[in-house]
Design a protein around this motif. Structure first.
Motif, mmCIF file in Angstrom:
data_model
loop_
_atom_site.group_PDB
_atom_site.id
_atom_site.type_symbol
_atom_site.label_atom_id
_atom_site.label_comp_id
_atom_site.label_asym_id
_atom_site.label_seq_id
_atom_site.Cartn_x
_atom_site.Cartn_y
_atom_site.Cartn_z
ATOM 1 N N GLU A 119 0.832 -1.203 0.000
ATOM 2 C CA GLU A 119 0.000 0.000 0.000
ATOM 3 C C GLU A 119 0.866 1.252 0.000
ATOM 4 O O GLU A 119 0.548 2.233 -0.676
ATOM 5 N N SER A 120 1.959 1.239 0.757
ATOM 6 C CA SER A 120 2.843 2.405 0.766
ATOM 7 C C SER A 120 3.535 2.583 -0.582
ATOM 8 O O SER A 120 3.765 3.715 -1.022
ATOM 9 N N GLN A 121 3.829 1.485 -1.275
ATOM 10 C CA GLN A 121 4.433 1.584 -2.599
ATOM 11 C C GLN A 121 3.452 2.170 -3.608
ATOM 12 O O GLN A 121 3.826 2.972 -4.463
ATOM 13 N N VAL A 122 2.190 1.782 -3.499
ATOM 14 C CA VAL A 122 1.168 2.325 -4.406
ATOM 15 C C VAL A 122 0.978 3.819 -4.148
ATOM 16 O O VAL A 122 0.880 4.609 -5.083
ATOM 17 N N GLU A 123 0.924 4.211 -2.873
ATOM 18 C CA GLU A 123 0.774 5.625 -2.551
ATOM 19 C C GLU A 123 1.974 6.437 -3.015
ATOM 20 O O GLU A 123 1.824 7.562 -3.495
ATOM 21 N N ALA A 124 3.165 5.869 -2.898
ATOM 22 C CA ALA A 124 4.366 6.571 -3.381
ATOM 23 C C ALA A 124 4.340 6.707 -4.899
ATOM 24 O O ALA A 124 4.722 7.752 -5.434
ATOM 25 N N ALA A 125 3.870 5.682 -5.600
ATOM 26 C CA ALA A 125 3.781 5.753 -7.050
ATOM 27 C C ALA A 125 2.730 6.778 -7.484
ATOM 28 O O ALA A 125 2.947 7.511 -8.467
ATOM 29 N N LYS A 126 1.625 6.868 -6.752
ATOM 30 C CA LYS A 126 0.610 7.884 -7.068
ATOM 31 C C LYS A 126 1.149 9.277 -6.850
ATOM 32 O O LYS A 126 0.877 10.196 -7.622
ATOM 33 N N ALA A 127 1.926 9.458 -5.781
ATOM 34 C CA ALA A 127 2.492 10.775 -5.492
ATOM 35 C C ALA A 127 3.508 11.181 -6.566
ATOM 36 O O ALA A 127 3.589 12.352 -6.936
ATOM 37 N N ILE A 128 4.265 10.221 -7.051
ATOM 38 C CA ILE A 128 5.244 10.528 -8.089
ATOM 39 C C ILE A 128 4.566 10.855 -9.415
ATOM 40 O O ILE A 128 4.962 11.756 -10.146
ATOM 41 N N SER A 129 3.483 10.142 -9.740
ATOM 42 C CA SER A 129 2.818 10.343 -11.023
ATOM 43 C C SER A 129 2.037 11.651 -11.095
ATOM 44 O O SER A 129 1.710 12.114 -12.178
ATOM 45 N N GLN A 130 1.720 12.250 -9.959
ATOM 46 C CA GLN A 130 0.938 13.483 -9.997
ATOM 47 C C GLN A 130 1.784 14.700 -10.047
ATOM 48 O O GLN A 130 2.782 15.019 -9.866
#
Length: 130
Positions: A119-130
């Motif tokens: 879940e933390s990896q998904v949130e980090a990927a979302k933060a990077i993509s935005q």
């Protein structure tokens, strides 16, 4: 005097295990539902790890002592008293339940750890993509 439950390992400081578990529960609950700060989450995991390790070690010790032959137990713990141990079905059930509960807790801990990590990896990927 014969103590039928003498083979069950008694932790040196049961209050330490209980207090670590309580602090981990409070810190994890606080970090998950009240605030999303990194400090609170780290504190929760840091306290949960020693509590979980001590609980799993207690279950493992119960299994090891429960599977020990009576002769070996008598040689180590009843050498001075001359008493003979006679383990019965109670020991078998304690070993079975220790294995069952310990395996359940270990799998639960692994599942929650992996879920939190991904879940933390998904949130980090979302933060990077935005």
């Amino acid at each position: 005097m014969r103590d039928g439950c003498a083979w069950i390992p008694q932790p040196q400081k049961p209050s330490v295990t209980l207090s670590l578990t309580l602090m981990a529960t409070v810190a994890t609950h606080h970090s998950r539902f009240r605030s999303k700060t990194l400090t609170a989450a780290i504190m929760g995991w840091a306290l949960a790890f020693p509590g979980a390790v001590s609980m799993l070690a207690a279950f493992l010790a119960a299994i090891v002592y429960g599977l020990r032959p009576d002769e070996k137990w008598d040689a180590q713990f009843n050498a001075d008293t001359g008493q003979q141990s006679r383990s019965g079905w109670t020991v078998i059930f304690v070993v079975i339940f220790s294995l069952l509960i310990g395996a359940f807790l270990l799998m639960t801990g692994l599942a929650l750890s992996f879920q939190t990590y991904f879940e933390s990896q998904v949130e980090a990927a979302k933060a990077i993509s935005q």
